[in-house]
Design an enzyme around this catalytic site. Structure first.
Site, short mmCIF file in Angstrom:
data_model
loop_
_atom_site.label_atom_id
_atom_site.label_comp_id
_atom_site.label_asym_id
_atom_site.label_seq_id
_atom_site.Cartn_x
_atom_site.Cartn_y
_atom_site.Cartn_z
N LYS A 92 40.38 -65.66 53.40
CA LYS A 92 40.54 -65.72 54.87
C LYS A 92 41.41 -64.55 55.31
O LYS A 92 42.47 -64.32 54.74
CB LYS A 92 41.21 -67.05 55.25
CG LYS A 92 41.33 -67.25 56.75
CD LYS A 92 41.90 -68.62 57.08
CE LYS A 92 43.40 -68.68 56.95
NZ LYS A 92 44.15 -67.88 57.94
N ASP B 110 39.89 -65.46 60.56
CA ASP B 110 40.70 -66.46 61.26
C ASP B 110 41.15 -65.90 62.61
O ASP B 110 42.30 -65.52 62.80
CB ASP B 110 41.92 -66.83 60.40
CG ASP B 110 42.68 -68.01 60.97
OD1 ASP B 110 42.31 -68.50 62.05
OD2 ASP B 110 43.65 -68.44 60.32
N LYS C 164 40.55 -67.63 65.51
CA LYS C 164 40.74 -68.78 66.41
C LYS C 164 40.16 -68.46 67.79
O LYS C 164 40.84 -68.56 68.82
CB LYS C 164 42.22 -69.17 66.48
CG LYS C 164 42.76 -69.58 65.12
CD LYS C 164 44.17 -70.11 65.17
CE LYS C 164 44.65 -70.62 63.82
NZ LYS C 164 44.86 -69.62 62.77
N ASP D 261 37.49 -67.75 73.96
CA ASP D 261 37.30 -67.00 75.21
C ASP D 261 35.97 -67.42 75.86
O ASP D 261 35.36 -68.40 75.44
CB ASP D 261 37.34 -65.49 74.90
CG ASP D 261 37.92 -64.68 76.05
OD1 ASP D 261 37.54 -64.94 77.21
OD2 ASP D 261 38.73 -63.78 75.79
N THR E 97 32.34 -62.46 75.91
CA THR E 97 33.40 -61.89 75.05
C THR E 97 33.27 -62.50 73.65
O THR E 97 33.32 -61.78 72.64
CB THR E 97 34.79 -62.21 75.64
OG1 THR E 97 34.83 -61.68 76.97
CG2 THR E 97 35.90 -61.60 74.83
N PRO F 162 45.02 -75.86 55.86
CA PRO F 162 46.15 -74.97 55.62
C PRO F 162 47.43 -75.81 55.65
O PRO F 162 47.41 -76.95 56.12
CB PRO F 162 46.11 -74.02 56.82
CG PRO F 162 45.41 -74.78 57.89
CD PRO F 162 44.60 -75.87 57.27
N GLY F 163 48.51 -75.21 55.16
CA GLY F 163 49.80 -75.92 55.27
C GLY F 163 50.33 -76.43 53.96
O GLY F 163 51.37 -77.08 53.91
N GLY G 227 52.25 -76.12 50.49
CA GLY G 227 53.34 -75.26 50.01
C GLY G 227 54.33 -74.98 51.12
O GLY G 227 55.08 -75.87 51.53
P1 XMP Z 1 50.50 -70.22 54.41
O1 XMP Z 1 51.22 -68.97 54.07
O2 XMP Z 1 51.30 -71.15 55.28
O3 XMP Z 1 49.25 -69.69 55.27
O4 XMP Z 1 49.90 -70.91 53.22
C1 XMP Z 1 48.40 -70.53 56.01
C2 XMP Z 1 47.33 -69.72 56.67
O5 XMP Z 1 46.54 -70.55 57.48
C3 XMP Z 1 46.72 -70.19 58.86
N1 XMP Z 1 46.93 -71.45 59.51
C4 XMP Z 1 46.01 -72.05 60.19
N2 XMP Z 1 44.79 -71.65 60.45
N3 XMP Z 1 44.47 -73.70 61.58
C5 XMP Z 1 44.01 -72.48 61.16
O6 XMP Z 1 42.87 -72.14 61.45
C6 XMP Z 1 45.70 -74.14 61.34
O7 XMP Z 1 46.09 -75.24 61.70
C7 XMP Z 1 46.51 -73.25 60.63
N4 XMP Z 1 47.75 -73.37 60.20
C8 XMP Z 1 47.98 -72.23 59.50
C9 XMP Z 1 47.87 -69.27 58.96
O8 XMP Z 1 47.70 -68.36 60.00
C10 XMP Z 1 47.82 -68.63 57.61
O9 XMP Z 1 46.83 -67.61 57.61
#
Ligand code: XMP
Length: 258
Positions: free
Chosen positions: A57, A89, A91, A94, A98, A210-211, A213
């Site tokens: 990603k 990523d 997100k 818009d 666009t 994600p999240g 660690g």
């Molecule tokens: P870390 O370093 O915390 O990185 O392991 C996490 C990665 O995921 C992204 N991130 C999210 N991306 N929805 C997403 O689409 C979320 O809820 C979210 N939370 C974190 C963050 O930008 C990083 O790339």
């Protein structure tokens, strides 16, 4: 199923990995030769972990300084030459025209999927993104509940939907199914919400979490609740030995899902 989802499933099987690496390396633009250094750092981590991840990603940390069709293209080429699918990523959030061009550029550059925000709605918002994705065999992954603490201010609101009181994230999970999303994002920090979303999706759409660690989410809780892929960044790329860290996380996940 999109070409993206097929590739992701194939590499996940070959590498026995449910990790999507968040390659969020960063460097100040004030530093000399920052583009070259950033690209080299990213290529190094990619080469280290390539046998232990299912996907990569990319976020704004690399996209903005390296540029989609400039230096970033070398990283995209390397990743795709390994057969590893790429997720942007961005997100996306818009209006139609666009969004359409953003999606077109992203898929033209070699990405297999992009992350979009369902808050913007379908008509005149994400409809063009889903059409472009279909044209390219790409995937749209929708945010359903983010991993940070303030996520309850939006995704966790109680809303009136079709004359009923509902949780916003439940409505988004249902929209993910009806819009044809190829994945949803639910933070690993919210195992109960993962469980509820997983019930709604009924195994039809993978959950990316994600999240793990750094943000406090636990592999065991997330995967038992229904997570399909862990999105992991800092725990891997900031470790002294990214390859070892990726392998350890991969093994931990496999222990839970077997
Ligand atoms: P870390 O370093 O915390 O990185 O392991 C996490 C990665 O995921 C992204 N991130 C999210 N991306 N929805 C997403 O689409 C979320 O809820 C979210 N939370 C974190 C963050 O930008 C990083 O790339």
């Amino acid at each position: 199923m999109s070409i993206f989802s097929e590739k992701l499933g194939k590499i996940a099987q070959e590498n026995e990995s449910r990790i999507v690496l968040a390659l969020d390396l960063s460097l100040s633009s004030k530093e000399k030769d920052f583009k070259k250094k950033l690209l080299e750092k990213a290529q190094k981590v990619l080469n280290d972990v390539r046998d232990h991840v299912a996907g990569i990603k990319i976020n704004f940390q690399l996209l903005l300084p390296l540029g989609l069709f400039d230096e970033l293209r070398f990283l995209i080429q390397t990743t795709t030459s390994y057969g590893i699918p790429l997720i942007m990523d961005c997100k996306l959030n818009d209006v139609e025209h666009t969004n359409e061009w953003t999606a077109r550029h992203i898929f033209d550059a070699g990405f297999g999927a992009l992350i979009a925000n369902p808050f913007v709605g379908f008509r005149g918002g994400l409809d063009s993104v889903f059409s472009v994705a279909e044209e390219y065999g790409g995937g749209v992954i929708l945010l359903v509940y983010m991993s940070h603490s303030g996520a309850d201010e939006g995704y966790g609101q109680r809303v009136i939907y079709e004359n009923d009181f509902r949780w916003q994230y439940e409505v988004f999970a249902e929209k993910a199914k009806s819009w044809g999303a190829e994945g949803v994002v639910v933070g690993a920090t919210q195992p109960k919400i993962i469980e509820r979303v997983s019930q709604i999706l009924d195994g039809k759409i993978p959950i990316f979490s994600p999240g793990i660690g750094f943000q406090g989410g636990l592999i065991s809780e997330a995967f038992r609740a229904g997570t399909s892929y862990a999105i992991v960044g800092r725990t891997i790329y900031q470790s002294e030995n990214p390859k070892k860290s990726a392998k350890e996380i991969k093994d931990k996940i496999n222990e839970v899902i077997r």
